[in-house]
Design a protein around this motif. Structure first.
Motif, PDB file in Angstrom:
ATOM      1  N   VAL A 134     -52.767 104.882  -4.604  1.00 47.67           N
ATOM      2  CA  VAL A 134     -53.767 104.016  -5.206  1.00 47.67           C
ATOM      3  C   VAL A 134     -53.080 102.992  -6.098  1.00 47.67           C
ATOM      4  O   VAL A 134     -52.186 103.336  -6.862  1.00 47.67           O
ATOM      5  CB  VAL A 134     -54.746 104.833  -6.071  1.00 47.67           C
ATOM      6  CG1 VAL A 134     -55.799 103.933  -6.694  1.00 47.67           C
ATOM      7  CG2 VAL A 134     -55.405 105.918  -5.250  1.00 47.67           C
ATOM      8  N   VAL A 135     -53.501 101.757  -5.975  1.00 49.86           N
ATOM      9  CA  VAL A 135     -52.959 100.691  -6.817  1.00 49.86           C
ATOM     10  C   VAL A 135     -54.116 100.048  -7.553  1.00 49.86           C
ATOM     11  O   VAL A 135     -55.160  99.758  -6.959  1.00 49.86           O
ATOM     12  CB  VAL A 135     -52.267  99.608  -5.965  1.00 49.86           C
ATOM     13  CG1 VAL A 135     -51.669  98.538  -6.865  1.00 49.86           C
ATOM     14  CG2 VAL A 135     -51.218 100.234  -5.079  1.00 49.86           C
ATOM     15  N   PHE A 136     -53.933  99.859  -8.839  1.00 50.83           N
ATOM     16  CA  PHE A 136     -54.984  99.251  -9.645  1.00 50.83           C
ATOM     17  C   PHE A 136     -54.318  98.243 -10.560  1.00 50.83           C
ATOM     18  O   PHE A 136     -53.320  98.546 -11.199  1.00 50.83           O
ATOM     19  CB  PHE A 136     -55.682 100.357 -10.439  1.00 50.83           C
ATOM     20  CG  PHE A 136     -56.864  99.886 -11.224  1.00 50.83           C
ATOM     21  CD1 PHE A 136     -58.072  99.636 -10.594  1.00 50.83           C
ATOM     22  CD2 PHE A 136     -56.769  99.697 -12.590  1.00 50.83           C
ATOM     23  CE1 PHE A 136     -59.168  99.199 -11.323  1.00 50.83           C
ATOM     24  CE2 PHE A 136     -57.867  99.266 -13.325  1.00 50.83           C
ATOM     25  CZ  PHE A 136     -59.066  99.018 -12.690  1.00 50.83           C
ATOM     26  N   ALA A 137     -54.843  97.033 -10.592  1.00 50.89           N
ATOM     27  CA  ALA A 137     -54.216  96.001 -11.426  1.00 50.89           C
ATOM     28  C   ALA A 137     -55.288  95.164 -12.109  1.00 50.89           C
ATOM     29  O   ALA A 137     -56.368  94.942 -11.556  1.00 50.89           O
ATOM     30  CB  ALA A 137     -53.312  95.113 -10.580  1.00 50.89           C
ATOM     31  N   VAL A 138     -54.979  94.723 -13.313  1.00 51.53           N
ATOM     32  CA  VAL A 138     -55.966  94.066 -14.164  1.00 51.53           C
ATOM     33  C   VAL A 138     -55.423  92.766 -14.744  1.00 51.53           C
ATOM     34  O   VAL A 138     -54.267  92.688 -15.147  1.00 51.53           O
ATOM     35  CB  VAL A 138     -56.329  94.973 -15.366  1.00 51.53           C
ATOM     36  CG1 VAL A 138     -57.396  94.315 -16.231  1.00 51.53           C
ATOM     37  CG2 VAL A 138     -56.794  96.330 -14.907  1.00 51.53           C
ATOM     38  N   THR A 139     -56.267  91.757 -14.784  1.00 52.63           N
ATOM     39  CA  THR A 139     -55.917  90.558 -15.529  1.00 52.63           C
ATOM     40  C   THR A 139     -57.148  90.109 -16.313  1.00 52.63           C
ATOM     41  O   THR A 139     -58.205  90.743 -16.245  1.00 52.63           O
ATOM     42  CB  THR A 139     -55.412  89.433 -14.605  1.00 52.63           C
ATOM     43  OG1 THR A 139     -54.909  88.366 -15.409  1.00 52.63           O
ATOM     44  CG2 THR A 139     -56.528  88.903 -13.708  1.00 52.63           C
ATOM     45  N   ARG A 140     -56.998  89.051 -17.076  1.00 53.15           N
ATOM     46  CA  ARG A 140     -58.125  88.549 -17.862  1.00 53.15           C
ATOM     47  C   ARG A 140     -58.058  87.030 -17.840  1.00 53.15           C
ATOM     48  O   ARG A 140     -56.999  86.443 -18.028  1.00 53.15           O
ATOM     49  CB  ARG A 140     -58.021  89.068 -19.289  1.00 53.15           C
ATOM     50  CG  ARG A 140     -59.238  88.752 -20.139  1.00 53.15           C
ATOM     51  CD  ARG A 140     -59.107  89.339 -21.525  1.00 53.15           C
ATOM     52  NE  ARG A 140     -59.273  90.782 -21.536  1.00 53.15           N
ATOM     53  CZ  ARG A 140     -58.898  91.553 -22.552  1.00 53.15           C
ATOM     54  NH1 ARG A 140     -58.318  91.033 -23.607  1.00 53.15           N
ATOM     55  NH2 ARG A 140     -59.082  92.842 -22.498  1.00 53.15           N
ATOM     56  N   ALA A 141     -59.207  86.407 -17.599  1.00 56.42           N
ATOM     57  CA  ALA A 141     -59.249  84.943 -17.610  1.00 56.42           C
ATOM     58  C   ALA A 141     -59.197  84.456 -19.052  1.00 56.42           C
ATOM     59  O   ALA A 141     -59.443  85.220 -19.983  1.00 56.42           O
ATOM     60  CB  ALA A 141     -60.528  84.464 -16.926  1.00 56.42           C
ATOM     61  N   ASP A 142     -58.897  83.198 -19.241  1.00 56.37           N
ATOM     62  CA  ASP A 142     -58.802  82.652 -20.602  1.00 56.37           C
ATOM     63  C   ASP A 142     -60.120  82.762 -21.367  1.00 56.37           C
ATOM     64  O   ASP A 142     -60.126  82.830 -22.597  1.00 56.37           O
ATOM     65  CB  ASP A 142     -58.356  81.183 -20.560  1.00 56.37           C
ATOM     66  CG  ASP A 142     -56.867  81.078 -20.220  1.00 56.37           C
ATOM     67  OD1 ASP A 142     -56.157  82.089 -20.406  1.00 56.37           O
ATOM     68  OD2 ASP A 142     -56.430  79.999 -19.769  1.00 56.37           O
ATOM     69  N   ASP A 143     -61.242  82.783 -20.657  1.00 59.98           N
ATOM     70  CA  ASP A 143     -62.530  82.912 -21.352  1.00 59.98           C
ATOM     71  C   ASP A 143     -62.879  84.375 -21.632  1.00 59.98           C
ATOM     72  O   ASP A 143     -63.959  84.678 -22.121  1.00 59.98           O
ATOM     73  CB  ASP A 143     -63.644  82.248 -20.536  1.00 59.98           C
ATOM     74  CG  ASP A 143     -63.822  82.872 -19.159  1.00 59.98           C
ATOM     75  OD1 ASP A 143     -63.217  83.930 -18.891  1.00 59.98           O
ATOM     76  OD2 ASP A 143     -64.569  82.301 -18.340  1.00 59.98           O
ATOM     77  N   GLY A 144     -61.958  85.301 -21.308  1.00 59.06           N
ATOM     78  CA  GLY A 144     -62.175  86.706 -21.653  1.00 59.06           C
ATOM     79  C   GLY A 144     -62.702  87.552 -20.513  1.00 59.06           C
ATOM     80  O   GLY A 144     -62.887  88.754 -20.671  1.00 59.06           O
TER      81      GLY A 144
END
Lengths: 559, 551
Positions: free
Chosen positions: B215-225
């Protein structure tokens, strides 16, 4: 006896004498350069430097304090039931915890939920991975701290009485590098050994006759070694290690009336050498199983009794762990109040809390007692402050509290008792708490006094508590009546609970204390030790517990 | 030895319980009418990495026994209504072949379970006397024939730990190329499990099950949160069957690129128009929106939504669609199916169930809990160890007779958009499963989260990625607006959580064109992106996303 404490009946003068000597752990001058030879520290310090110099949200304050802590937990546990292994588990992980404070030492962001953020850290000494975990936690901790700081400043405007002490103490920075530790246990051998322990009720001649009555019989071994890396923006760099080992056994049955009867025993210490040999442990197990038969046959305790009670040193240690151990740490009182601290001793500074003949101290730097490792011992606490011997009670009066870096009124500095579980923030807790009498009595003298007190009050008998299960739940409780011998006639009873055993009883109800001290080691993430004498109490209530008695087994166990 | 010990002790318990002399002051004895022991013997290896380094690597082996006791009779027993979960008592069982220890542990759990069952049965009887008639007065337990199947137990887990630790670590390290992917987890789980089942009806079953899962799980966040995540899984029977390192690496890289692209994608606007669900998205959609509502127990009980209770024999989907659930299939084309099993957790043989044929609802996913008009199990009684089985999905397979090539489907999307006067249609490439809520008190909205959505313009502009898309409206209505499907199907493997715990499942579906799908912008967090760049960002080779650009 309690699940976690160990039996190590020792005699002698105890710790108060030992603690007169200076701590023995003073290292040669160590420096940051020494720490950076360790790849974990190199990564930790690099990220700490970056956060310290660059972490700031435009328009907001920079942090004034950052703490990075990584705990490497190497753990092995193996369990067995009814003579067969249920399996073993070896786990190894590193937990990072980051604390960021904004504001200043007088008033900062601490106190709410925003005091720390957790991350799983890399098992590999990979600098980028270690830093990435810290980076992520730091970012979150800083943002939470900013919000908490704003909230606190608003809350301070709502109260008339200002805080009685600073939010955070200023301490000297410390560089102290102990060697990392690794868990080395023979996993297969322990798995086999606990399987054998848990099956002694089946195989051991003196007890196997009652095997059908044993409803559960379980044994386990747990070994845990930790290495902690701690670095703060103040320049403290600490690497320390700890080890705890415990073999334990528990068995239970029901009496004819359905009452549940349990016994347990544990042998523990800071090295495998502290543990009982296989033979000695097995003897305890067989003794415990035998005692279940005695308990089944034992009469119920009388409905209610008020009068003198003798607590064995073992039972005293558990009682004092509960009553004293939770009262001597000092924590910040609620905002807006003039209180010094919280808990039972909040207003007891300089007041009498024990009889004049008792002394209490906490000195985590004492590693052994009569050759046996003390689980609660350590050199440096989890805030990077060296452990200090603290005289808590002298001549029965409360002279000090145990403190971490959260000051309270009149105590502006830590005394090295800021301790933390793997995932929790630091808070003051006991390390090695010792209670001792200036002039202790022998067991025989204590018993003689017990019987004399009973006779004086016109009571037919008194009670002796040998071991406790829960805080006020005796497991081995004896009715003691005069029969002309010094120890009196002892008769095992069951189904009792203790009450009126509280702070007031400690202050004005202790008639005498023993001279032999018992070491109770409490295995856990924040391991603790309590060393205590037997206590003769003037007035304790013993009554029937009246717990719900479950049905006896609906059908017999298999042959 | 284990199954024999179970059988012997089960027989002893079944013939002893409630048969003893009646004690004074107690009612008549209550012998159980059903007793089963279900033992899960599971060996696991779990390896986990994040930020390019190992976070944990463990191996474990344990046995857990679930003891199920039923008192009364199948018409009304101690499991009735809300008491259902109380009939299972779990206990850890010794490993190895020590008969006495095994039997004694089972005795301990059976004894405790019997006490519990008596208590619940007496309450069920009282409740039955005081309440009005129930909507569905089906019995509590179906009559089934005994099953005997002694398959070979699963072999011990064989994994080259060191080599796989290195592989998992290396996969996690790929995300260092994507400095705005703030968090990632790569986890390998290899489990070889053998289920042993014995019941007082005479069932004796040994059912092995093996699965390796990465299982692969990855997270990011846009500049607006806005928080943005992607997940990817690979499954096979054993670790050897997992895709090659190169193939996994390529997939992870694509995942990283997709997250970097997503965080810079424009925010979506509310839109009501035609849409395509990719095969993977359609599979998740069918699992969540349709599959959960076809679980038998949801048609019974006053708290349940009973969406389809009265729809048997009626058209619930377009007539070119059929839906079955087939746990006996282990692969679809070459892809391993997670939801496969040979016997369910009530010892019933797994079988294919045709739920919807040519758009018409035929039956439900049945455990041994009967419902109106369906009195028997169809081998879908599933549960996590320690829970009471209920009707659950295994491998949900959607088939279609109205298929087109992907290109034709896309052309049809554009045509449909033009027809509706819309500048674009939507293409849902990936959807995350949420939790389908079917209780009556909550709206029957769907809980699927679109992760990757593209605008497909009618004027020939390149497709445009958008973020923050949420689906609105009733999900079942959306299903009736499916107008065509692709000729290729995709598999979604996952773990599914519901009342009876987490069980592995699969869903297989072709891409689908819907004439209308209503979407809105969904809130997904407002926290600022990290202040400082991720450590090592300056080293991220071959990436166009420099940290300067991130600011």
């Amino acid at each position: 006896m309690s699940w976690m404490s160990s039996i190590a009946r020792v005699s002698g003068t105890g710790l108060l004498a030992a603690s007169l000597f200076a701590p023995t752990w003073i290292y040669a001058q160590q420096t940051r350069a020494d720490a950076e030879k360790d790849p974990v520290f190199k990564a930790v310090l690099e990220e700490l430097d970056r956060s310290k110099s660059q972490l700031q949200l435009p328009g907001f304050e920079k942090p004034f304090y950052i703490q990075y802590r990584i705990v490497d937990v190497d753990d092995f546990e193996t369990k067995a039931e009814y003579g067969a292994s249920e399996g073993a588990q070896r786990t190894h992980q590193r937990i990072a915890r980051v604390i960021v404070r904004v504001g200043d030492y007088k008033t900062d962001s601490s106190g709410g939920r925003g005091d720390g953020v957790l991350q799983i850290s890399a098992l590999d000494d990979d600098p980028i991975a270690i830093r990435s975990g810290l980076w992520s936690a730091t970012d979150q901790a800083y943002k939470t701290a900013l919000a908490a700081y704003a909230q606190k400043q608003a809350a301070l405007k709502q109260v008339q009485t200002p805080p009685q002490a600073d939010d955070f103490s200023e301490e000297k920075s410390l560089v102290s590098l102990a060697d990392p530790a690794h868990l080395k246990v023979d996993e297969a051998a322990w798995t086999e050994r606990v399987a054998k322990d848990s099956g002694l009720y089946r195989t051991n001649p003196p007890v196997q006759g009652n095997r059908a009555d044993v409803q559960y019989s379980s044994a386990s071994f747990h070994g845990r070694v930790t290495t902690t890396w701690l670095a703060t923006s103040e320049g403290t760099i600490v690497r320390k290690s700890g080890a705890e080992y415990e073999e334990s056994f528990g068995a239970g049955t029901q009496a004819e009336d359905g009452m549940r009867l349990d016994r347990s025993y544990a042998s523990n210490g800071t090295s495998l050498k502290d543990l009982d040999s296989a033979d000695v442990f097995a003897k305890h197990v067989v003794g415990l199983i035998g005692s279940l038969s005695d308990l089944r046959k034992a009469p119920l305790v009388e409905e209610e009794y008020h009068g003198p009670v003798l607590l064995s040193a073992d039972a005293s240690a558990d009682t004092l762990h509960g009553l004293l151990g939770t009262s001597v740490p000092a924590t910040r009182p609620r905002m807006g109040t003039a209180a010094r601290t919280n808990g039972a001793f909040a207003s007891s500074y300089h007041a009498r809390v024990l009889p004049e003949f008792l002394e209490v101290s906490d000195d985590p730097s004492v590693k052994t007692f009569d050759g046996k490792g003390l689980l609660g011992a350590y050199d440096v606490d989890d805030e990077g402050v060296p452990a200090q011997a603290v005289k808590l009670v002298t001549d029965g009066r409360l002279q000090s509290y145990l403190l971490g870096r959260e000051p309270v009124k009149d105590f502006p500095l830590s005394n090295g008792h800021g301790r933390a579980g793997f995932t929790a923030g630091p808070r003051p807790e006991i390390g090695v708490l010792e209670i001792a009498a200036k002039e202790g009595s022998s067991d025989e003298e204590l018993n003689r006094k017990l019987l004399a007190m009973a006779t004086d009050r016109g009571l037919k008998n008194a009670y002796y508590v040998a071991t406790l299960g829960g805080e006020f739940a005796p497991r081995m409780l004896y009715r003691v009546s005069p029969d002309g011998t010094p120890m009196g006639k002892r008769e095992l009873v069951r189904g009792a609970t203790l009450s009126d055993l509280d702070q007031r009883a400690l202050r004005s109800g202790i008639e005498a204390a023993g001279k032999d001290l018992f070491v109770a080691n409490y295995f856990g993430e924040v391991p603790e030790t309590v060393i205590a004498p037997a206590l003769l109490l003037d007035e304790v209530t013993i009554r029937r517990a009246n717990e719900k008695n479950d049905k006896l087994p609906f059908y017999p166990p298999p042959e | 030895v284990l199954l024999n010990a179970m059988t012997t002790e089960l027989h002893r318990a079944f013939t002893s319980l409630g048969k003893g002399p009646v004690q004074q002051g107690e009612g008549k004895p209550l012998p159980p009418y059903f007793l089963s022991y279900a033992v899960s013997d599971a060996s696991d290896v779990t390896i986990r990495a994040q930020y390019g380094a190992l976070a944990s690597s463990t191996a474990s082996h344990q046995r857990v026994a679930d003891v199920q006791i039923r008192l009364g009779d199948p018409k009304l027993d101690n499991t009735h209504g809300n008491h259902r979960s109380s009939a299972v008592n779990s206990i850890q069982l010794p490993l190895g072949d020590d008969r006495e220890a095994l039997a004694r542990t089972l005795w301990l759990a059976t004894n405790a379970g019997y006490g519990n069952a008596v208590d619940n049965y007496l309450r069920v009887k009282t409740e039955a006397e005081v309440r009005a008639k129930e909507e569905d007065n089906s019995p509590d337990f179906s009559a089934e024939s005994a099953q005997v199947d002694l398959a070979k137990p699963a072999p011990p887990v064989v994994v080259d730990r060191t080599a796989w630790e290195q592989r998992v670590r290396a996969l996690s390290k790929i995300f260092r190329e994507f400095p705005n992917v703030y968090q990632n987890v790569v986890m390998l789980t290899v489990q070889n499990e053998t289920d042993y089942f014995a019941s007082s009806e005479g069932s004796r079953v040994i059912a092995p099950h093996q699965q390796a899962r990465l299982v692969v799980f990855a997270v990011t966040r846009a500049d607006d949160g806005m928080d943005l995540f992607r997940a990817q899984t690979f499954e096979a029977k054993t670790v050897e069957g997992l895709p090659s390192e190169a193939e996994m690496e390529a997939t992870l890289r694509a995942l990283g690129q997709s997250l970097e692209a997503l965080r810079k994608a424009p925010l979506t606007e509310p839109f009501d128009g035609p849409a395509i669900l990719s095969g993977r998205a359609a599979a998740v959609f069918f699992h969540e929106v349709l599959g959960h509502r076809l679980e038998g127990q949801r048609q019974r009980g006053d708290e349940e939504g009973q969406t389809f209770t009265k729809d048997i024999g009626k058209e619930v989907l377009p007539t070119f669609l059929s839906v079955s659930d087939d746990p006996t299939r282990t692969t679809f084309e070459k892809t391993w199916l997670s939801g496969s099993y040979t016997y369910d957790d009530e010892g019933q043989k797994a079988r294919r169930v045709d739920l919807i044929q040519d758009g018409v609802l035929k039956t439900f996913l049945m455990s041994r809990l009967p419902i109106a008009n369906f009195s028997a199990s169809n081998g879908h009684g599933r549960a996590q160890t320690g829970r009471m089985p209920t009707g659950r999905q295994g491998n949900l397979i959607v088939t279609s007779t109205k298929t087109e090539s992907d290109a034709a489907l896309r052309a049809q999307l554009i045509d449909e958009a033009k027809k509706q006067g819309k500048p674009f249609g939507l293409y849902f490439e990936d959807i995350s499963s949420g939790f389908a809520v079917t209780t009556r008190s909550s709206p029957q909205a769907f809980q699927v989260i679109p992760l990757v959505v593209w605008r497909v313009y009618v004027d020939g502009r390149p497709d445009e990625l958008v973020r923050g898309v949420g689906i609105v409206g009733t999900p079942l209505a959306a299903m009736k607006r499916i107008v065509a499907t692709s000729d290729k199907s995709e598999v979604f493997n996952g773990e599914c959580g519901a009342e009876s715990g987490t069980v592995p499942v699969s869903a297989v579906a072709p891409a689908m064109l819907l004439s209308e799908m209503e979407t809105q912008r969904q809130p997904q967090g407002t926290a600022r992106p990290p202040i400082l760049p991720i450590p090592g960002a300056d080293l991220a080779a071959g990436s166009s996303m420099s940290t300067k650009e991130a600011k």
